[in-house]
Design a protein around this motif. Structure first.
Motif, PDB file in Angstrom:
ATOM      1  N   THR A  97       0.866  -1.128  -0.139  1.00 48.59           N
ATOM      2  CA  THR A  97      -0.228  -0.126  -0.198  1.00 48.59           C
ATOM      3  C   THR A  97       1.060   0.899  -0.338  1.00 48.59           C
ATOM      4  O   THR A  97       1.841   0.854   1.052  1.00 48.59           O
ATOM      5  N   ASP A  98       0.567   2.339  -1.118  1.00 51.28           N
ATOM      6  CA  ASP A  98       1.559   3.396  -1.356  1.00 51.28           C
ATOM      7  C   ASP A  98       0.719   4.347  -0.434  1.00 51.28           C
ATOM      8  O   ASP A  98      -0.703   5.065  -1.023  1.00 51.28           O
ATOM      9  N   PRO A  99       1.377   4.790   0.185  1.00 51.45           N
ATOM     10  CA  PRO A  99       0.677   5.936   0.806  1.00 51.45           C
ATOM     11  C   PRO A  99       0.009   7.214   0.680  1.00 51.45           C
ATOM     12  O   PRO A  99      -1.346   7.657   0.736  1.00 51.45           O
ATOM     13  N   ILE A 100       0.483   7.174  -0.950  1.00 56.07           N
ATOM     14  CA  ILE A 100       0.511   8.387  -1.225  1.00 56.07           C
ATOM     15  C   ILE A 100      -1.105   8.509  -2.558  1.00 56.07           C
ATOM     16  O   ILE A 100      -1.721   8.769  -2.920  1.00 56.07           O
ATOM     17  N   GLN A 101      -0.556   7.066  -2.874  1.00 55.39           N
ATOM     18  CA  GLN A 101      -2.021   6.828  -3.876  1.00 55.39           C
ATOM     19  C   GLN A 101      -3.480   6.958  -3.045  1.00 55.39           C
ATOM     20  O   GLN A 101      -4.354   6.619  -3.024  1.00 55.39           O
ATOM     21  N   GLN A 102      -3.843   6.356  -1.318  1.00 54.29           N
ATOM     22  CA  GLN A 102      -4.900   6.427  -0.239  1.00 54.29           C
ATOM     23  C   GLN A 102      -5.348   7.657  -0.499  1.00 54.29           C
ATOM     24  O   GLN A 102      -6.181   7.847   0.137  1.00 54.29           O
ATOM     25  N   VAL A 103      -4.736   9.371  -0.805  1.00 55.39           N
ATOM     26  CA  VAL A 103      -4.799  10.133  -0.755  1.00 55.39           C
ATOM     27  C   VAL A 103      -6.012  10.135  -1.561  1.00 55.39           C
ATOM     28  O   VAL A 103      -5.969  10.363  -2.410  1.00 55.39           O
ATOM     29  N   GLU A 104      -6.746  11.012  -0.958  1.00 55.22           N
ATOM     30  CA  GLU A 104      -7.926  10.966  -2.347  1.00 55.22           C
ATOM     31  C   GLU A 104      -7.868  12.435  -3.089  1.00 55.22           C
ATOM     32  O   GLU A 104      -7.115  13.604  -2.844  1.00 55.22           O
ATOM     33  N   ASP A 105      -8.072  12.262  -4.544  1.00 61.34           N
ATOM     34  CA  ASP A 105      -7.600  13.004  -5.854  1.00 61.34           C
ATOM     35  C   ASP A 105      -9.222  14.543  -5.918  1.00 61.34           C
ATOM     36  O   ASP A 105      -9.940  13.429  -6.308  1.00 61.34           O
ATOM     37  N   LYS A 106      -8.405  15.115  -5.402  1.00 56.89           N
ATOM     38  CA  LYS A 106     -10.587  16.059  -5.256  1.00 56.89           C
ATOM     39  C   LYS A 106     -10.404  16.075  -7.138  1.00 56.89           C
ATOM     40  O   LYS A 106     -11.925  16.356  -7.188  1.00 56.89           O
ATOM     41  N   GLY A 107     -10.015  16.789  -7.705  1.00 58.50           N
ATOM     42  CA  GLY A 107      -9.900  16.678  -9.058  1.00 58.50           C
ATOM     43  C   GLY A 107      -9.835  15.778 -10.327  1.00 58.50           C
ATOM     44  O   GLY A 107      -9.712  16.034 -11.356  1.00 58.50           O
ATOM     45  N   GLY A 108      -9.628  14.284 -10.114  1.00 58.57           N
ATOM     46  CA  GLY A 108      -9.581  13.184  -9.749  1.00 58.57           C
ATOM     47  C   GLY A 108     -10.952  12.680 -11.042  1.00 58.57           C
ATOM     48  O   GLY A 108     -11.876  13.500 -11.169  1.00 58.57           O
ATOM     49  N   ILE A 109     -10.744  11.212 -11.881  1.00 66.56           N
ATOM     50  CA  ILE A 109     -11.119  10.625 -12.313  1.00 66.56           C
ATOM     51  C   ILE A 109     -12.551  10.128 -11.115  1.00 66.56           C
ATOM     52  O   ILE A 109     -12.036  10.029 -10.064  1.00 66.56           O
ATOM     53  N   GLY A 110     -13.464   9.932 -11.653  1.00 70.12           N
ATOM     54  CA  GLY A 110     -14.982   8.998 -10.534  1.00 70.12           C
ATOM     55  C   GLY A 110     -14.025   7.510 -10.368  1.00 70.12           C
ATOM     56  O   GLY A 110     -13.349   7.283 -10.727  1.00 70.12           O
ATOM     57  N   PRO A 111     -14.549   7.432  -8.939  1.00 72.96           N
ATOM     58  CA  PRO A 111     -14.499   6.167  -8.485  1.00 72.96           C
ATOM     59  C   PRO A 111     -14.868   4.895  -9.692  1.00 72.96           C
ATOM     60  O   PRO A 111     -14.197   3.887  -9.750  1.00 72.96           O
ATOM     61  N   GLU A 112     -16.026   4.521 -10.565  1.00 71.79           N
ATOM     62  CA  GLU A 112     -16.292   3.816 -11.153  1.00 71.79           C
ATOM     63  C   GLU A 112     -14.866   4.071 -12.214  1.00 71.79           C
ATOM     64  O   GLU A 112     -14.389   2.894 -12.566  1.00 71.79           O
ATOM     65  N   LYS A 113     -14.829   5.291 -12.953  1.00 68.97           N
ATOM     66  CA  LYS A 113     -13.349   5.022 -13.953  1.00 68.97           C
ATOM     67  C   LYS A 113     -12.522   4.699 -13.537  1.00 68.97           C
ATOM     68  O   LYS A 113     -11.860   3.941 -13.863  1.00 68.97           O
TER      69      LYS A 113
END
Length: 183
Positions: A97-113
């Motif tokens: 588990t990469d801690p950086i990848q656990q941070v939510e991306d506010k301007g990113g893609i949706g959960p389905e994508k």
């Protein structure tokens, strides 16, 4: 080494670090072994080839990494022969588990994508693990690193014809394995 050379080498190593780790991880299927191989390759590059020109570092680094991976495979085969095990592979995917990848991306893609991307990535990694070692490495060097046939041949220490053959076989195998993701 001049400060400019040191900075250039640092930039180069930072640039290739993640991709080299993934290449080593695909080859070893072990997080720790992959990290060790990349670190050893980087250290060898710095110790032996720091005085070479910047454009030579890429092929030299990947050649060193390929040699480290090849040596690791040989050592593992000998160890396994003596231990009587058929394989030494571990599945560390759940522990990575990469801690950086656990941070939510506010301007990113949706959960389905994101879910689709995650599934596709996992399927690709699984398919890469199924390829023979030479095909894995040629595919990663050509497709991922964007190396030419000639540079890949230099790195892999084989002929350009072998690179083309391994790459073609890897592409066909991946297309077959990932046919549901190809549209």
């Amino acid at each position: 080494m001049t400060p400019e050379q040191t900075r250039a080498l640092d930039r180069f190593l930072a640039d290739v670090e993640r991709r080299a780790y993934i290449m080593a991880h695909v080859a070893t299927k072990s997080r720790e072994d992959a990290l060790d191989l990349v670190q050893d390759a980087m250290l060898t590059l710095v110790q032996r080839y720091h005085s070479r020109s910047e454009h030579e570092w890429g092929p030299l680094f990947y050649r060193v990494l390929q040699n480290k991976i090849r040596d690791w495979r040989r050592r593992t085969a000998v160890r396994n022969r003596w231990r009587g095990f058929l394989t030494r592979w571990r599945n560390d995917e759940n522990d990575e588990t990469d801690p950086i990848q656990q941070v939510e991306d506010k301007g990113g893609i949706g959960p389905e994508k994101q879910h689709l991307i995650d599934q596709t990535t996992k399927a690709l990694m699984t398919a890469l693990h199924l390829l023979p070692p030479r095909q894995q490495q040629v595919f990663l060097l050509r497709a991922w690193e964007g190396m030419s046939v000639a540079r890949t041949a230099f790195v892999m220490q084989c002929s350009e014809g072998s690179v083309k053959t391994h790459y073609s076989r890897a592409i066909h195998a991946l297309r077959t394995e990932l046919r549901e993701y190809w549209q």
